[in-house]
Each structure stands twice: as C-alpha cells, then as structure tokens.
Write an enzyme that holds these catalytic residues in place. Structure first.
Site, PDB file in Angstrom:
ATOM      1  N   ASN A  93       0.485  -1.440  -0.098  1.00  0.00           N
ATOM      2  CA  ASN A  93       0.087  -0.061   0.452  1.00  0.00           C
ATOM      3  C   ASN A  93       0.832   1.288  -0.141  1.00  0.00           C
ATOM      4  OD1 ASN A  93      -2.434   1.766   0.942  1.00  0.00           O
ATOM      5  ND2 ASN A  93      -1.549   1.942   2.162  1.00  0.00           N
TER       6      ASN A  93
ATOM      7  N   TYR B  77       3.787   9.178 -11.706  1.00  0.00           N
ATOM      8  CA  TYR B  77       2.470   9.085 -10.523  1.00  0.00           C
ATOM      9  C   TYR B  77       1.821   7.978 -11.624  1.00  0.00           C
ATOM     10  CZ  TYR B  77      -1.655   8.342  -7.311  1.00  0.00           C
ATOM     11  OH  TYR B  77      -2.852   7.757  -6.993  1.00  0.00           O
TER      12      TYR B  77
ATOM     13  N   LYS C 293       1.015   3.676 -11.156  1.00  0.00           N
ATOM     14  CA  LYS C 293       0.120   2.625 -11.040  1.00  0.00           C
ATOM     15  C   LYS C 293      -0.123   2.508 -11.792  1.00  0.00           C
ATOM     16  CE  LYS C 293      -0.227   4.357  -6.768  1.00  0.00           C
ATOM     17  NZ  LYS C 293      -0.107   3.544  -5.465  1.00  0.00           N
TER      18      LYS C 293
ATOM     19  N   THR D 100      -7.604  10.847   1.986  1.00  0.00           N
ATOM     20  CA  THR D 100      -6.455  10.550   2.673  1.00  0.00           C
ATOM     21  C   THR D 100      -5.248  11.912   3.275  1.00  0.00           C
ATOM     22  OG1 THR D 100      -4.916  10.237   0.545  1.00  0.00           O
ATOM     23  CG2 THR D 100      -6.217   8.266   0.880  1.00  0.00           C
TER      24      THR D 100
END
Length: 282
Positions: free
Chosen positions: A83, A159, A163, A194
């Site tokens: 994670n 990024y 992913k 988050t």
C-alpha cells in the site's frame, strides 16, 4: 489461530483504515510499516493487536529485516497489503530557459510506488511459501493502485505510470502465484480522503461529493480476504477460485472488475499465450 497481516504505508490513509478494520475483528495480528517512528507508534497504540515497525520500502535490506522479524513472531504470513505510496505531482513538463542539460527529474515517486512495491511483493512471496501448508489458497497480496492506474493522468504522468505498472505486475504474476495458493489482486480507488489529498488545491479539482468513502475501500479489501464469490456494480460475478489477478476499480458507492483489453486479431492471443505461458496454446 490468529492470522498475520503486514501493511506497508500503514500509519495513515488507506493502510491505517484497513489495519483498523482488521484489528477490530479480533482475528488478526496486524503489523503496520512506515518511515515515521512517532506517527507509527501513535497509530499502533490506538489499535488492538497492532504493532508498528519502522522501515523504508525503498531500502531492500531494511524491509527484508522487518519482514523476517514479523514472520518469526508467529511463523506465518497471511496477508500483505502493498500500500505504501505517494502522489508525486511534480511538473515533468517543465521547460528550461537555457539550452544546456536540464536538471535531473525527481523520480522518488518511482522509488516508493514501484520499486518499494516490487521489493514488498518479492519478500511476501518468500514468507508466504514458508507459512503453514494449510494456509495455501488463503494467502493474500493486495496492491493499492489507483484510478490513475486504469486511465491516463496528465496531472501526474509519473505517478500514473507507477500505478499502471502495479496492475501489470498483478496480472502478470497472479496466475503463477495462484498455483502457490497466493491470491494477488489490485484495488484501484478513485479519490479517497487521505493525508496526501487533504488540501485546498485538490478539493478544487475533486469536490468532496466525488470522493470514495474510506469504508467502501476497507470493505472491498476485507471481501477480497474472505475468499468468497464477489459481484461488482455491473453484475459481473467472480467465483472464489477465480478471485486472483484482478483489478478492482472502486468508484462511487461500489466497485467494478476491470478486465484486460480485448484481443483485436487472431495473432494477439497466440502472442499473449507465449508471453504468459511460454507456449502458443493453453
């Protein structure tokens, strides 16, 4: 017997939420990994049956020692939540004013999101195989990808690339690891509240009504751990024996299984079979 979970990036955000959900069941010994000692100690102290280990996922030796310490406590490992990650929205399009060599780009997002994930996965395989034979088929590795791993993200192309890579890793390794009784899957949430998103700039781009509820994310992970049949928001049904190598897009108030792209000619499936299985027909 108590199951053992290891969660990277477990001191906040999705990692902490999953740790909290597991710890509340009373069925798990939860081990959260993070780089911030103070934050990690505080996080673990707030949850039952939870231990914090300080480690940097970018440092293989550091991470490997931590895995070994966790495994040696209960001599088993049942769930690894891969994670740890950062958003990394640096401007990769920056134009320099002179004609010289441009400065080296900051690729720390690759070190954490991709290299760290691969280190974690590699170590997880080793310790899963050392776990009791009775745990085969109930060993889980879940990766946190993103909607940015399913669709392009011009705001953060590096990024997004990391992913996308995680989904490729899950689909490439999942069938092989399933033979070892390891279920490998990826969750791909939309925008979740988050710490990496909690600022005015993100809220201007992604209004809160678009955000995915954290409880939906944790419930989806726990359903993956249940080894039972799952039905997505479009009615697609996946049985227990097929619950591996999957990418689950979590959006709105549900989730969707995202399949691989279709083949568009006769040559493609033959090429893919050779790539996956080293032969032309399966």
């Amino acid at each position: 017997m108590t199951k053992v979970a290891l969660i990277t990036g477990g001191t906040s955000g999705i990692g902490f939420a999953v740790a909290e959900a597991l710890s509340k069941t009373g069925l798990w010994q939860v081990n959260i990994i993070g780089s911030d000692q103070e934050k990690g100690t505080k996080a673990a102290a707030s949850l039952p049956q939870t231990t914090f280990y300080q480690a940097d996922v970018r440092n293989y030796e550091n991470l490997a020692t931590t895995f070994d310490q966790i495994f040696n406590v209960g001599r088993r490992l049942d769930f690894v939540f891969v994670n740890a990650g950062i958003a990394g929205y640096d401007d990769h399009y920056a134009e320099e004013s002179d004609n010289g060599i441009p400065p080296k780009p900051d690729l720390s997002v690759v070190d954490i999101n991709m290299n760290g994930a691969l280190y974690t996965s590699y170590l997880a395989m080793h310790y899963f195989r050392r776990s009791p034979e009775s745990t085969k088929g109930d060993r889980h590795m879940v990766f946190t990808s993103s909607i940015g791993g399913l669709y392009p993200c011009a705001l953060g192309p590096v990024y997004s690339s990391t992913k996308h890579a995680l989904i490729g890793w899950v689909r490439s390794t999942g069938p092989r690891l399933w033979k070892d009784g390891i279920r490998v899957n990826a969750i791909c949430p939309g925008v979740v509240g988050t710490p990496i998103l909690e600022n005015d700039a993100f809220e201007s781009l992604f209004p809160r009504e678009m955000w995915v509820d954290m409880q939906l994310v944790t419930e989806t992970v726990l359903r993956l751990l249940s080894c039972t049949e799952m039905v997505d928001g479009k009615g697609m049904r996946v049985g227990s024996d097929e619950m591996h190598s999957r990418a689950l897009h979590i959006s709105g108030d549900t989730f969707f299984f995202i399949e691989m792209p279709d083949f568009h000619d006769e040559a493609a499936p033959f090429t893919w079979n050779a790539m996956m299985y080293g032969k032309l027909n399966v």
